[in-house]
Structures are given as C-alpha cells and as structure tokens.
Design an enzyme around this catalytic site. Structure first.
Site, PDB file in Angstrom:
ATOM      1  CD  GLU A 155      -2.725  -5.979  -6.008  1.00  0.00           C
ATOM      2  OE1 GLU A 155      -3.674  -5.629  -6.732  1.00  0.00           O
ATOM      3  OE2 GLU A 155      -1.795  -6.707  -6.412  1.00  0.00           O
ATOM      4  CB  SER A 156      -4.556  -8.748   0.331  1.00  0.00           C
ATOM      5  OG  SER A 156      -3.391  -9.145   1.033  1.00  0.00           O
TER       6      SER A 156
END
Length: 262
Positions: A60-61
């Site tokens: 998700e980063s």
C-alpha cells in the site's frame, strides 16, 4: 531418523505458521498480489519461494515488486524499497495499478466477515459507543473494489468474527456494491483461510461455503463457530498440513526474526 522434507507435519505448529502456509498455497498461479502487513505478507513471501516464483508483491505504500532483505515491520518500512521493481506515489498506485485492474489477488485481514464476504475493520459494537475501535479501512476498500479476487486470513474462526450481521461494514463486497447500483470490477472475497479450515465462493450471488477443514476439525465444529447457517460443499476436503520444507522456509528464510510468526 529425520522425516523427508515433503512430509506433512502436524505437531509444534503455531496458528500463524499454519495460516501462512495454507494461505501461501492459495496463491499458486497468481501473478500479482496486493499484500497487507502481517499474515498476508508471510503468505505472499512464502508463495514467492514455493508455488508462485514469479509473484509480484505490491504494498500500500507504493512499492511494487518488493524484494526486501527481511520482512517489513510496517508498510512504510524502508526495507521494502531496497531492490524493489518500482516505487510509486499513492495516487499512481491506487489510480493506475489498483483501479487499472492489475491486481490478481488482494490479501486482507479483518475483525469480522459475513456470509457474502463483506468486511469490518472499523468497530466492534455500536458505532457511537464501540466496545473496540479498530484501525479502519486503510486501502482495504480500494483493494476489495478493484482486485480480481480477494483472499482473507482470519486468525480465529468464532461466532463474533463470523457474525450473521457485521457491526459495521468497512469494505463492502461486490454483492453489496451491486445492490447499491455500483458495477463491481472483481469477484470480491473468494477464499477465507481460518484456524478451522477454508471457506470459498466463486463470486457475485454466492455465499461463502465450507470447502475444507484442518485435520481433526469436523464440519459441525465449523458450523458451530459460524454466526450464520453455513453452507457446506458436497465434498469437504481435509487440508494437507504444512510440510517440513514449507515450515523451514517460513521459519528460516521468510521470518527468522519472528516479526510476525508467533
């Protein structure tokens, strides 16, 4: 005499090890996985070493094609960047990768799941006066809405985690989205791996059903631990326990520092 590496092991296995190994096998043949931190990361990392050597792990980063030297402790851990195939901005990740339909499997966890694969990761109890307040959605809503399918790992299969009605719906599956007039992209939750067995569904219009149990677990046990009248497949398989080879990879190569194994 030492057992053969491929021999199944049924003793001295933690719940985290069991769930990680079984979940990793479900990734066979998949190309891209959007992995959450924790058990999804363990499963994806093990699958990359076993059943899915070409698997691209996305975080998700914004990290795509992660090859960390050791497991990240958070999605913002700098170790994820080292040797990664690409690092994207959050708008690019969600706008082009997820919404572009490039994720085969979204791997999520949740506090509650219902029969249609809707997830709650927000509150337990009443929204205004909850018994427990949880982290919330994060990117789970986008993952649910845009992945071709979603796998969920649940540490404990019990009625409060598998209720007839969610205390709150954080991440609606495609059935609920379609009922609200939204055209879903993917199939939603297709696999749920728990400490009792595996639930599955093919897609929109189907409830989760029990398809496999762990050794020593009965269908009646799983039904009693589920808050709705759980459907059961005509033939319920028994899950093959983790092998010595899988456990060795998990313990010595994937998570030797016991970041998530416990």
């Amino acid at each position: 005499m030492t057992a053969a590496p491929h021999r199944a092991v049924t003793a001295d296995i933690t719940s985290s090890e069991l769930l990680s190994v079984i979940a990793s096998r479900e990734l066979a043949g998949r190309r891209t996985v959007f992995a959450g931190i924790g058990l999804p990361t363990l499963a994806a990392s093990l699958a990359h070493l076993t059943v899915a050597p070409g698997l691209e792990i996305v975080y998700e980063s914004g990290v795509c094609g992660a090859h960390p030297s050791h497991l990240p402790e958070t999605i913002a851990d700098s170790v994820l960047i080292t040797d990664a195939e690409a690092v994207l901005s959050i708008p690019a990740l969600f706008g082009y990768v997820l919404q572009g339909g490039h994720i085969d499997v979204g791997f999520l966890g949740a506090a509650q799941i219902d029969r249609w694969g809707n997830l709650n990761s927000s509150v337990i109890g009443d929204w205004h006066r909850p018994a427990v307040r949880l982290p919330g959605s994060g990117g789970a809503m986008e993952v649910m809405a845009n992945s071709r399918e979603v796998f969920v790992v649940m540490r404990r299969h019990e009625v409060r985690s598998f209720p007839a009605e969610l205390d709150f719906c954080t991440s609606p599956g495609p059935d609920r989205a379609q009922a609200d007039g939204i055209r879903p992209r993917g199939a939603g939750v297709t696999r749920v791996i728990t400490d009792l067995g595996i639930l599955a569904r093919e897609g929109i219009g189907e409830e989760l059903r029990l398809v496999a149990v762990h050794p020593g677990v009965t269908v009646d046990q799983v039904r009693a631990a589920t808050g709705w009248d759980l459907r059961v497949a005509e033939a319920v398989d028994t899950v093959e326990p983790p092998t010595e080879a899988e456990l060795r990879l998990l313990r010595e190569d994937v998570d030797p520092r016991r970041v998530y194994l416990r």
